[in-house]
Design a protein around this motif. Structure first.
Motif, PDB file in Angstrom:
ATOM      1  N   UNK A 248       0.808  -1.063  -0.065  1.00  0.00           N
ATOM      2  CA  UNK A 248      -0.031   0.082   0.005  1.00  0.00           C
ATOM      3  C   UNK A 248       0.797   1.270  -0.157  1.00  0.00           C
ATOM      4  N   UNK A 252       4.023   2.871  -6.930  1.00  0.00           N
ATOM      5  CA  UNK A 252       2.891   2.104  -7.940  1.00  0.00           C
ATOM      6  C   UNK A 252       1.675   2.070  -7.572  1.00  0.00           C
ATOM      7  N   UNK A 255       0.990   6.467  -6.844  1.00  0.00           N
ATOM      8  CA  UNK A 255       0.742   7.365  -8.145  1.00  0.00           C
ATOM      9  C   UNK A 255      -0.635   7.146  -8.639  1.00  0.00           C
ATOM     10  N   UNK A 256      -1.259   5.944  -8.920  1.00  0.00           N
ATOM     11  CA  UNK A 256      -2.313   5.930  -9.607  1.00  0.00           C
ATOM     12  C   UNK A 256      -3.328   6.037  -8.615  1.00  0.00           C
ATOM     13  N   UNK A 257      -3.344   6.340  -7.524  1.00  0.00           N
ATOM     14  CA  UNK A 257      -4.180   6.635  -6.398  1.00  0.00           C
ATOM     15  C   UNK A 257      -4.920   5.392  -5.926  1.00  0.00           C
ATOM     16  N   UNK A 258      -4.484   4.102  -6.481  1.00  0.00           N
ATOM     17  CA  UNK A 258      -5.102   2.980  -5.687  1.00  0.00           C
ATOM     18  C   UNK A 258      -4.845   2.911  -4.244  1.00  0.00           C
ATOM     19  N   UNK A 260      -4.034   5.820  -0.972  1.00  0.00           N
ATOM     20  CA  UNK A 260      -4.188   7.179  -0.764  1.00  0.00           C
ATOM     21  C   UNK A 260      -3.304   7.629   0.255  1.00  0.00           C
ATOM     22  N   UNK A 261      -2.377   6.588   0.521  1.00  0.00           N
ATOM     23  CA  UNK A 261      -1.558   6.884   1.760  1.00  0.00           C
ATOM     24  C   UNK A 261      -0.713   8.001   1.480  1.00  0.00           C
ATOM     25  N   UNK A 265       0.957   9.977   7.669  1.00  0.00           N
ATOM     26  CA  UNK A 265      -0.594   9.638   8.040  1.00  0.00           C
ATOM     27  C   UNK A 265      -0.382   8.232   8.771  1.00  0.00           C
ATOM     28  N   UNK A 314       7.698   6.240 -10.949  1.00  0.00           N
ATOM     29  CA  UNK A 314       6.607   6.479 -10.071  1.00  0.00           C
ATOM     30  C   UNK A 314       7.166   7.191  -8.980  1.00  0.00           C
ATOM     31  N   UNK A 360      -5.305  -5.088  -2.058  1.00  0.00           N
ATOM     32  CA  UNK A 360      -6.214  -4.159  -2.742  1.00  0.00           C
ATOM     33  C   UNK A 360      -7.816  -4.018  -1.848  1.00  0.00           C
ATOM     34  N   UNK A 361      -7.986  -5.163  -1.278  1.00  0.00           N
ATOM     35  CA  UNK A 361      -9.343  -5.261  -0.616  1.00  0.00           C
ATOM     36  C   UNK A 361      -8.904  -5.173   0.849  1.00  0.00           C
ATOM     37  N   UNK A 393      -8.257  -4.461   7.522  1.00  0.00           N
ATOM     38  CA  UNK A 393      -9.005  -3.245   7.655  1.00  0.00           C
ATOM     39  C   UNK A 393      -9.538  -2.889   8.885  1.00  0.00           C
TER      40      UNK A 393
END
Lengths: 427, 466
Positions: A248, A252, A255-258, A260-261, A265, A314, A360-361, A393
């Motif tokens: 996360x 890579x 940069x594409x905003x996958x 938001x870290x 933070x 990136x 991702x999830x 999460x």
């Protein structure tokens, strides 16, 4: 060959390039039980050439930079080298991305790995590791079913048009083995190993531990009931879960905003009742494939993000210093001894058929091959079957670690980790 | 394309002859490779010709007094013949001291062949610009569907390779081409990213690209639906598997368990079930090159001609799939399933195109027959357990079925578990139409990636979900 490639690049009008010259040799042993199935050797050398091409936007927009890569072999005649490079250079214009600077140039003498694994004959190292692996295989009830041992030595030379010229050697002893126990139920457990040195003692210990686990799996019962459990993970599964934080925070993903870290933070969330994560990124080679010097660096401190990391392009886009791509994480968190961490009630999931962490999830899970259902009195019942399906999460605020340490190819840190209130599907 | 093997073929024949003087068996597999991958996403545009596997090179196999040995290399000319013979002899001597696994030398009956798989639209002729423009156009269309979509990633990859196998009695030559495409769309629910995905594959060239655009509305809709998904209550349910999920069950749950190198190692329960019912009589399973998909080939990486292997016939396990060495050890005929990740790797028994035969029902009939259950879609991963026939498969989408109708409710992610024969014996309906997908690669354990395809029809079965 390097001079031939440089000449071909010049002939093709390619001004910006990188050459990764990798030589690999190996000796490989494949066993069925203690009998030798196949022996293999390898000698290969490949030259991966990446060509960059600047592209002007006909509409007057900002300049762009495209790149592509191709593998060349020393057996290729000069004409074929030029043909391959011309084709790659032509193609690079269609893979144009926003402009980025190439990595800063680095020159350094060869960094040579030392020690027996790097210096002894490959066959000798393979034999030593094989003997170490089979050393604890002395009982009839539980035994090594099969094994594969790879002794691999590599030499890397990275050059670029902007002046990078670095090289290093590496050596690894890696492989896998399957342990089997026939009674009361015929079962097996698959194991992998990877060492930077001739770690014969570690390999023997790993094989002995695996034989112990497979005995327990053979008597494990299919009695796990569906519900929510405090789940204890150990060994590689801990590394798999913590890999979420490395993924996360990678450029890579950011940069594409996958992801938001951002640095600073609190990525574990605001309410952390368990361990606040202290994680480091660890360098496993002196240079990245792009020739960027690699070094250990903090990733998280008390759950707060300290680094965005990754390859050149990136990182440049994000305005952070390129770090190269990392493959190893170190967890500095500690806690009670493992024996106390897994004091019940809990489910200690020892081996899975394939434990997965979806970065991702945020979901993790897998089918249980061996777990111990531990009650309040500390009584451990081996169980098999069923599956773990959790969300990091939801659980990351309450993580707990042990003080026992574990070292593996991509991980250094606590052997065990407790995750509270995880959904488990029973049998 | 692929003319360099013609240049070295005479020298390779001399190499086999030279090795045959010293060893009772010698062969060589030569591979010439062309790869290309294109992708567009929010990360940018990417194009690479540097390949996935080992690329171009050679692997020699010999038998000596101990058994089988191999040597992989990627630099070769006639001048290297004596050096290769000497290196092999010297290194084998350094590895003495282990008890060998008795292995008869595999049969080397005479065979000659030169064939190529079809390729209607050569990606090289279509060109990088046209391919990337098409991918970019589909991406723009996909992102325009809904503002909540974070990204649409499109990829295309192709491999064309020529393989020559030479032994004292065999001279085999094949050129194989496959192309795959992928469409993946992402949406965010806080820190949680949800993705829907469609793969496309073909034995052939860029013609597969034509299928991608039509899938955009469905993939976009599924991505957004996943935003409202929730964890499933664990339990055993009546399920309808779509052809992709059927394929994962065929491949992961059962196929790996009948790879016969596992029989040699006593690692597969299937060994003791040959001739017995392991599935419902509705189940007939094939592996091989009788169909045209990404894993179709004319001979395997050990020089064995391929065909069609009926693994399960109307519920009864007939045979496994077998590489040449395992076949020699087991005393059976090899089935053309000896495959390598590349010339740099060992050959193992591996699947090719693996599938269940179709049946007689429609998917609508299957759904209508379920009081409460799920339609399973979008497999994400799976892992074999040949020893114990345990199932671990993960899917991203379980659509709720109530009183014979889809309710619109989605659960995700889903872990499928259980005992393989229980699942296969519970199969109660098979769909009329069969679909194979060859977009992915298959590993043996956690390595040795080879191109495979798998699939079948829609299938109704009882499955434990969690």
């Amino acid at each position: 060959m390097i001079d031939r490639i440089k000449q071909a690049l010049q002939d093709c009008g390619v001004d910006l390039w990188r050459i990764n010259d990798v030589t690999e040799e190996s000796a490989e042993l494949f066993f069925v039980k203690k009998q030798l199935d196949t022996r293999r050797f390898k000698d290969v050398r490949k030259f991966e050439v990446t060509v960059f091409r600047d592209v002007r936007d006909p509409a007057g927009g900002p300049p762009q930079r495209g790149f592509t890569s191709v593998v060349l072999l020393s057996s290729m005649p000069d004409g074929q080298l030029r043909q391959e490079l011309n084709a790659a250079y032509y193609a690079a214009q269609f893979a144009a991305n926003p402009y980025f600077d190439l990595p800063d140039p680095v020159q350094a003498p060869l960094k040579k790995k030392t020690g027996p694994l790097a210096q002894e004959p490959l066959a000798e190292s393979a034999k030593r590791m094989a003997r170490a692996l089979f050393a604890p295989d002395v009982h009839e009830d539980a035994f090594l079913n099969s094994a594969e041992i790879f002794i691999i030595r590599t030499q890397h030379h990275i050059l670029s048009s902007n002046g990078t010229n670095v090289s290093y050697t590496d050596a690894k002893a890696k492989g896998e083995f399957v342990v089997q126990c026939r009674e009361p139920e015929d079962v097996e457990i698959h194991n992998t190993f990877s060492y930077d040195g001739l770690e014969e003692e570690s390999l023997s210990k790993k094989a002995a531990e695996a034989l112990s686990f497979v005995r327990d799996r053979a008597r494990a019962q299919r009695i796990l009931k569906s519900g929510r459990y405090d789940v204890v993970l150990s060994g590689n599964a801990v590394s798999t879960v913590l890999g979420y934080y490395m993924d996360r925070s990678a450029a890579y993903m950011v940069y594409p905003k996958y992801s938001t870290w951002q640095v600073g933070e609190k990525v574990q969330g605001q309410e952390v009742s368990g361990a606040k994560l202290d994680l480091d990124l660890c360098a496993t080679a002196p240079y990245s494939v792009e020739g960027i010097p690699m070094e250990d660096r903090p990733l998280l401190r008390a759950g707060e993000l300290r680094a965005i990391h990754g390859p050149n392009r990136f990182c440049r886009y994000l305005g952070v210093a390129p770090t190269g791509g990392y493959e190893k994480i170190r967890c500095e968190n500690t806690g009670r001894p493992f024996e106390e961490l897994k004091a019940g009630p809990c489910l200690w999931a020892v081996t899975f058929s394939d434990f997965q962490m979806d970065s991702m999830s945020g979901h993790f899970g897998g089918e249980i091959r061996l777990a111990y259902l531990i009650d309040e009195a500390g009584k451990a019942t081996p169980v098999t079957g069923g599956s773990v399906n959790g969300s990091l999460l939801e659980a990351q605020g309450g993580l707990e670690f042990c003080s026992d340490r574990y070292e593996a190819e991509g991980y250094s840190g606590p052997y065990g980790m407790k995750i509270k209130n995880v959904s488990v599907a029973g049998v | 394309m692929f003319s360099s093997l013609d240049t070295v073929k005479p020298a390779l024949k001399k190499l086999v002859s030279a090795l045959s003087v010293q060893f009772p068996y010698a062969s060589v597999l030569a591979v010439e490779d062309a790869w290309r991958r294109w992708s567009v996403s929010r990360s940018g545009v990417s194009l690479s010709a540097s390949g996935f596997g080992g690329g171009t090179g050679f692997v020699v196999r010999v038998f000596d007094g101990t058994g089988c040995a191999e040597y992989s290399f990627n630099e070769f000319s006639q001048e290297d013949i004596s050096c290769i013979t000497a290196v092999l002899t010297q290194r084998l001597a350094a590895l003495e001291g282990f008890e060998p696994l008795p292995t008869p030398i595999p049969a080397d009956g005479p065979a000659q062949l030169k064939r190529a798989t079809p390729c209607r639209v050569d990606p090289g002729e279509l060109g990088d610009e046209a391919i990337l423009n098409k991918l970019k156009a589909i991406r723009e269309k996909a992102l325009a569907v809904d503002g909540r979509l974070l990204d649409a990633s499109l990829g295309m990859a192709y491999r064309s390779c020529r393989k020559i196998f030479l032994s004292p009695n065999r001279d085999l030559d094949q050129t194989l081409t496959w192309t795959t495409c992928s469409l993946s769309m992402l949406a965010a629910r806080g820190q949680e990213l949800k993705a829907a995905y469609r793969p496309f594959s073909a034995l052939g060239g860029a013609e597969v690209l034509d299928q991608v655009e039509a899938a955009v509305p469905e993939v976009a809709a599924q991505t957004l639906e996943l935003l409202d998904s929730q964890p499933i209550p664990p339990g055993e349910y009546e399920c309808v598997c779509d052809p992709d999920v059927t394929g994962m069950i065929v491949h992961e749950a059962f196929g790996h368990g009948v790879e016969m190198d596992m029989f040699v190692k006593d690692r597969a329960l299937g060994k003791s079930y040959v001739g017995e019912y392991v599935a419902s009589p509705l189940v007939t399973m094939h592996d091989g090159s009788a169909v045209e998909e990404a894993a179709t080939m004319f001979f395997d990486d050990e020089g064995v001609l391929t065909g069609d292997t009926v693994v399960i016939d109307k519920g009864v396990l007939k045979t496994g799939m077998c590489d040449a060495l395992s076949a020699a050890r087991l005393g059976v005929k090899p089935t053309g399933n000896g495959r390598r990740e590349s010339y740099e790797r060992k050959a193992y028994t591996r699947m090719t195109n693996t599938y269940f035969e179709p049946g007689t029902h429609s998917v609508e009939e299957m759904i209508a027959s379920i009081q409460y259950g799920f339609l399973l879609q979008q497999p994400s991963s799976g892992m074999e357990d040949p020893k114990n026939w345990g199932i671990q498969c993960m899917v991203d989408v379980a659509r709720e079925i109530k009183d014979g109708k889809l309710t619109g409710k989605i659960f995700s992610p889903i872990v499928l578990t259980g005992y393989v024969p229980d699942l296969l014996k519970s199969v109660s309906m098979m769909g009329r139409d069969m679909k194979l997908s060859g977009s992915g690669f298959c590993g043996k354990g956690y390595k040795e990636w080879v191109k495979v395809s798998d699939g079948g029809p829609y299938m109704k079965a009882k499955i434990r979900l969690g």
